[in-house]
Design an enzyme around this catalytic site. Structure first.
Site, short mmCIF file in Angstrom:
data_model
loop_
_atom_site.label_atom_id
_atom_site.label_comp_id
_atom_site.label_asym_id
_atom_site.label_seq_id
_atom_site.Cartn_x
_atom_site.Cartn_y
_atom_site.Cartn_z
N ARG A 36 33.75 1.69 -62.18
CA ARG A 36 33.22 3.02 -61.82
C ARG A 36 33.32 3.98 -63.02
O ARG A 36 32.33 4.33 -63.65
CB ARG A 36 34.00 3.57 -60.61
CG ARG A 36 33.36 4.77 -59.93
CD ARG A 36 33.52 6.08 -60.64
NE ARG A 36 34.92 6.48 -60.80
CZ ARG A 36 35.28 7.57 -61.44
NH1 ARG A 36 34.38 8.39 -61.96
NH2 ARG A 36 36.56 7.86 -61.59
N ASP A 37 34.53 4.35 -63.36
CA ASP A 37 34.73 5.38 -64.38
C ASP A 37 34.26 4.90 -65.75
O ASP A 37 33.71 5.67 -66.55
CB ASP A 37 36.23 5.73 -64.42
CG ASP A 37 36.52 7.02 -65.13
OD1 ASP A 37 35.58 7.65 -65.64
OD2 ASP A 37 37.69 7.41 -65.19
N HIS A 77 46.11 9.14 -64.03
CA HIS A 77 44.83 8.72 -64.61
C HIS A 77 44.71 9.43 -65.96
O HIS A 77 44.53 10.64 -66.01
CB HIS A 77 43.70 9.13 -63.65
CG HIS A 77 42.33 8.75 -64.12
ND1 HIS A 77 41.57 7.79 -63.48
CD2 HIS A 77 41.57 9.19 -65.16
CE1 HIS A 77 40.40 7.68 -64.11
NE2 HIS A 77 40.37 8.52 -65.14
N HIS A 90 43.51 9.89 -70.11
CA HIS A 90 42.45 9.69 -71.10
C HIS A 90 43.02 9.80 -72.51
O HIS A 90 44.01 10.51 -72.73
CB HIS A 90 41.35 10.73 -70.91
CG HIS A 90 40.46 10.45 -69.74
ND1 HIS A 90 39.32 11.15 -69.49
CD2 HIS A 90 40.55 9.53 -68.76
CE1 HIS A 90 38.74 10.69 -68.40
NE2 HIS A 90 39.45 9.71 -67.94
N CYS A 122 35.51 11.61 -70.42
CA CYS A 122 35.10 12.84 -69.76
C CYS A 122 33.80 13.36 -70.37
O CYS A 122 33.77 13.68 -71.55
CB CYS A 122 36.19 13.90 -69.89
SG CYS A 122 35.72 15.47 -69.16
N ASN A 164 38.81 6.36 -71.33
CA ASN A 164 39.98 6.14 -70.48
C ASN A 164 41.00 5.31 -71.25
O ASN A 164 40.66 4.53 -72.14
CB ASN A 164 39.56 5.34 -69.24
CG ASN A 164 38.73 6.15 -68.27
OD1 ASN A 164 39.22 7.03 -67.60
ND2 ASN A 164 37.43 5.87 -68.22
MG MG Z 1 38.63 8.62 -66.37
#
Ligand code: MG
Length: 326
Positions: free
Chosen positions: A23-24, A229, A231, A262, A271
């Site tokens: 997903r991310d 989570h 980054h 982001c 990430n």
């Molecule tokens: Mg992320």
């Protein structure tokens, strides 16, 4: 590797990693990635021993075209579990595939597609919430209340993901008390798990530690109910992992190959790479249940979808042949 008995007492013995690459990691990649390719990345992560995967997002396809096949991915998970010779989902009851939902409509789509765990996203930064979700934090919390009620009825696991938990690209540092206030309201709605996200990657280890401690002190949430989570925008993701471990956090999101990042932070690297996290945790003597070599396979697979050079480290160290100029 040092014996686990020498671990500082406050470090957890076992950490769960949530693979968010499908997903991310993939959501902002410009090239078209097929449903089969996404499911293959999920399969590789599960085969590496990852216990939880965020597989897709039920968002409007106009916002995130890459996630337009969310229904197909959701349905594909069932087939993944039934594939002959593929034991991953069937033999490991702990395996959990979740999907991000920004609102009640997304939740309803996810449940209709057979998804059993959802991650509802909101923010600790009102400006970020408005920019990302087009509504205030208060409005997001009201919608979360509806989602939480539906999830309880449907027996769907619900995690609230608080983005810009420590730092906002629009507001700067987020006061720990403000973060705790949003987390407290989410917890009061019956949310079983809260993810704290350093969305723009500008949090530092002291901010992460202070934010987590404020949430633990100011809400009913236990540390087992928290996830981080992180980054790597400023090269702090691993340092921030250490800060989280030291305050007892034992669940971390990460993305195979370090994909994603982001969209509000120009030039931001992605990430935290799952393979980097696994390498660190294993060197610290912390169990993950993940086979690093197979995780590197998943990372190498993920990397082919990235429009940028590799942002992680472990793949370069462990598979240097992948980076030799032809
Ligand atoms: Mg992320």
């Amino acid at each position: 590797m040092r014996p686990t008995t020498q671990l500082p007492r406050r470090l957890p013995r076992r950490v769960e990693i949530v693979e968010v690459g499908p997903r991310d990691g993939l959501q902002n990649e410009p090239r078209a990635i097929s449903t089969a390719e996404k499911l293959e990345l999920v399969r590789l992560a599960l085969e590496a021993g990852v216990g939880a995967v965020q597989v897709t997002a039920f968002v409007h396809p106009r916002w995130v075209p890459q996630m337009a096949d969310a229904e197909e991915v959701g349905r594909g998970l069932g087939e993944l579990a039934r594939r002959p010779g593929d034991e991953v989902a069937r033999d490991r009851p702990a395996v959990r595939c979740s999907a991000l939902v920004p609102n009640l409509k997304g939740y309803q789509r996810a449940v209709a597609a057979g998804v059993k765990a959802v991650d509802y996203v909101l923010s600790a930064s009102d400006a970020f919430n408005r920019r990302n979700l087009n509504q205030s934090i208060a409005e997001s919390l009201r919608e979360l209340e509806q989602v939480a009620r539906a999830a309880a009825d449907d027996r769907v696991a619900l995690r609230a993901d608080i983005s810009a938990a420590f730092h906002s690209p629009f507001e700067g540092a987020i006061a720990p008390a403000r973060l705790a206030g949003v987390a407290r309201q989410a917890a009061s709605l019956g949310v079983g798990e809260v993810g704290l996200s350093d969305t723009d990657g500008f949090a530092d280890p002291l901010a992460v530690g202070a934010g987590v401690e404020a949430v633990l002190a100011g809400t009913s949430l236990q540390v087992e109910q928290l996830a981080l989570h992180l980054h790597d925008t400023c090269g702090r993701a691993i340092a921030n992992v250490m800060a989280g471990l030291e305050v007892g956090v034992r669940r971390f999101d990460a993305s195979a190959g370090g994909l994603g990042g982001c969209p509000y932070s120009p030039g931001a690297s992605g990430n935290l790479a799952t393979e980097d996290l696994v390498l660190l945790l294993h060197d610290l003597g912390i169990e993950t249940g993940i086979d690093l070599d197979r995780m590197l396979d998943a990372a190498a697979y993920a990397l082919q979808f990235s429009a940028r050079p590799y942002q992680g480290h472990a793949l370069r160290v462990k598979r240097p042949e992948l980076f030799r100029q032809a």
